[in-house]
Design a protein around this motif. Sequence first.
Motif, mmCIF file in Angstrom:
data_model
loop_
_atom_site.group_PDB
_atom_site.id
_atom_site.type_symbol
_atom_site.label_atom_id
_atom_site.label_comp_id
_atom_site.label_asym_id
_atom_site.label_seq_id
_atom_site.Cartn_x
_atom_site.Cartn_y
_atom_site.Cartn_z
ATOM 1 N N THR A 18 10.305 3.351 10.069
ATOM 2 C CA THR A 18 9.074 3.783 10.733
ATOM 3 C C THR A 18 8.955 3.168 12.119
ATOM 4 O O THR A 18 8.515 3.821 13.073
ATOM 5 N N ASN A 41 2.031 16.747 -0.997
ATOM 6 C CA ASN A 41 3.051 15.861 -1.551
ATOM 7 C C ASN A 41 2.651 15.370 -2.932
ATOM 8 O O ASN A 41 3.434 15.446 -3.892
ATOM 9 N N PHE A 52 3.226 7.166 6.758
ATOM 10 C CA PHE A 52 1.934 7.855 6.715
ATOM 11 C C PHE A 52 0.824 6.944 7.244
ATOM 12 O O PHE A 52 0.020 7.349 8.095
ATOM 13 N N HIS A 92 11.288 13.317 3.184
ATOM 14 C CA HIS A 92 10.894 14.494 2.401
ATOM 15 C C HIS A 92 12.043 15.475 2.212
ATOM 16 O O HIS A 92 12.221 16.032 1.119
ATOM 17 N N ILE A 96 4.623 18.760 8.439
ATOM 18 C CA ILE A 96 4.846 17.663 9.386
ATOM 19 C C ILE A 96 5.671 18.140 10.578
ATOM 20 O O ILE A 96 5.362 17.836 11.738
ATOM 21 N N ARG A 108 7.471 7.494 13.230
ATOM 22 C CA ARG A 108 6.758 7.938 12.026
ATOM 23 C C ARG A 108 7.215 9.330 11.589
ATOM 24 O O ARG A 108 7.533 9.572 10.421
ATOM 25 N N ARG A 109 7.251 10.250 12.528
ATOM 26 C CA ARG A 109 7.583 11.636 12.207
ATOM 27 C C ARG A 109 9.002 11.757 11.671
ATOM 28 O O ARG A 109 9.250 12.439 10.659
ATOM 29 N N PRO A 136 7.968 7.277 2.616
ATOM 30 C CA PRO A 136 6.902 7.822 3.472
ATOM 31 C C PRO A 136 5.637 6.987 3.533
ATOM 32 O O PRO A 136 4.863 7.128 4.492
ATOM 33 N N LEU A 166 9.224 10.401 8.106
ATOM 34 C CA LEU A 166 8.596 11.307 7.144
ATOM 35 C C LEU A 166 9.477 12.522 6.870
ATOM 36 O O LEU A 166 9.653 12.935 5.714
#
Length: 426
Positions: A76, A29, A126, A89, A187, A81-82, A122, A85
């Motif tokens: 989040t 990233n 993260f 992105h 990810i 979290r996933r 993110p 993200l």
Amino acid sequence: MHALRRWWDDTAGGLPATFWYLWAGILINRAGAFAMLFLSLYLTDARGASEAVAGAVVGAYGAGGAIGVLLGGVLTDRWGRRATLLAAHVTTAGLMVALALSTHLALIAALSALVGMVHSMPSPAFVAAIVDLVPENRRSRAFNLQFWAFNLGMAVASLLAGVLAEASFLALFLVDACATLATAAVIAWKVPETLHRRATPAPLPAAPPGRRPGLLTPLTDRVFLTFVGLSFLLAVLSMQTSTIMPLAMRADGLGPSAYGLVVALGGALIVLGQLFVPRLIDRHRKHVVLAVSTGLMAIGFGTLTVADGLGVYLGAAVVWTIGSMLAAPPNAQINADLAPLELRGRYQSVFYLTFPAASFVAPTLGGVSLQYLGAAHWLIVGGLGVLAAAGHLLAGPPRERRVAALLRSAARGTGRTPTEDRVAAV
């Protein structure tokens, strides 16, 4: 061989495999996030914008970042979290393509604000994922490696950006989009959801009865906010290198190449030396490490009061860079220690607000200070560093007593984890 193995165990041993995929995502990233570094140049050279308009568009990107870090924290905790993200992105990649193909300045400004927002989303995810995955006794090493990956990626980005910008601004944005998609692919392929919700979350005093706690909780946590305030002072010091120092060097008769050499020296020190930091700091209390590191930054920037040549700037850069290297792991770990499980993302978002806030305050007040006070500006910066160092020494013991009490409570068999006790303590 034995010494090398011991160094590896001290630096990176014992970290779960999923952490390394997150680490790879951060590295990719950052290495690919170079388009916005040249946004002002793109606007003036390729789109014919004035310097004032270019500054306003770059400001819109920064304003979007402040919104994005809060939104990222909330998502989040709610989405996971996933999911946060991946959404951030993939959206960033699409916006980068749109920005590359846009020609109208108003549309570019709107897209820049949106890119700033999704670029910042993110960060809380993260860090929250790392805290979810890594045992407490290994988090200092994990955050040290995260800081190293971030700076290594930025060093790569700086090199690639110059080459691509000279070849084609279109390629600059499109390669950035591809790197962002590559992070999303890593990810999606290798990082599972790390958020595990409890069936009956522990109540938080700041939350109204019957409602889940939200951003109000970290914003009313005095121990946490004291830490955030001290982190803000540290961020203001760090921002001097990219905002006020170039102006001071120009006033001393030093050109852009000299400034680039100072920045490159700092980046090289971090890339080469950051992996050795855990062995230096693990035996010491976190607030003492932060006081020492902030004090080193105060000395480094305070030295610029008497700077009149490149040698002084380079020597000062060594001092403040060492300070920032020492500060990174304990800063991140304290933030993680104070965050309840249900609000881990929100706590991260409030913490990360210090960076857009500092990016506004440092150039705005620093420019006025440098204009009217000249070299005495660096005495003020050094004084802020000394103030922050003293603050860490005063605030550290009560903060560490809270964390220690939570750990003792869990060890006595209260039936709650340290995180659950931390929730009740907030």
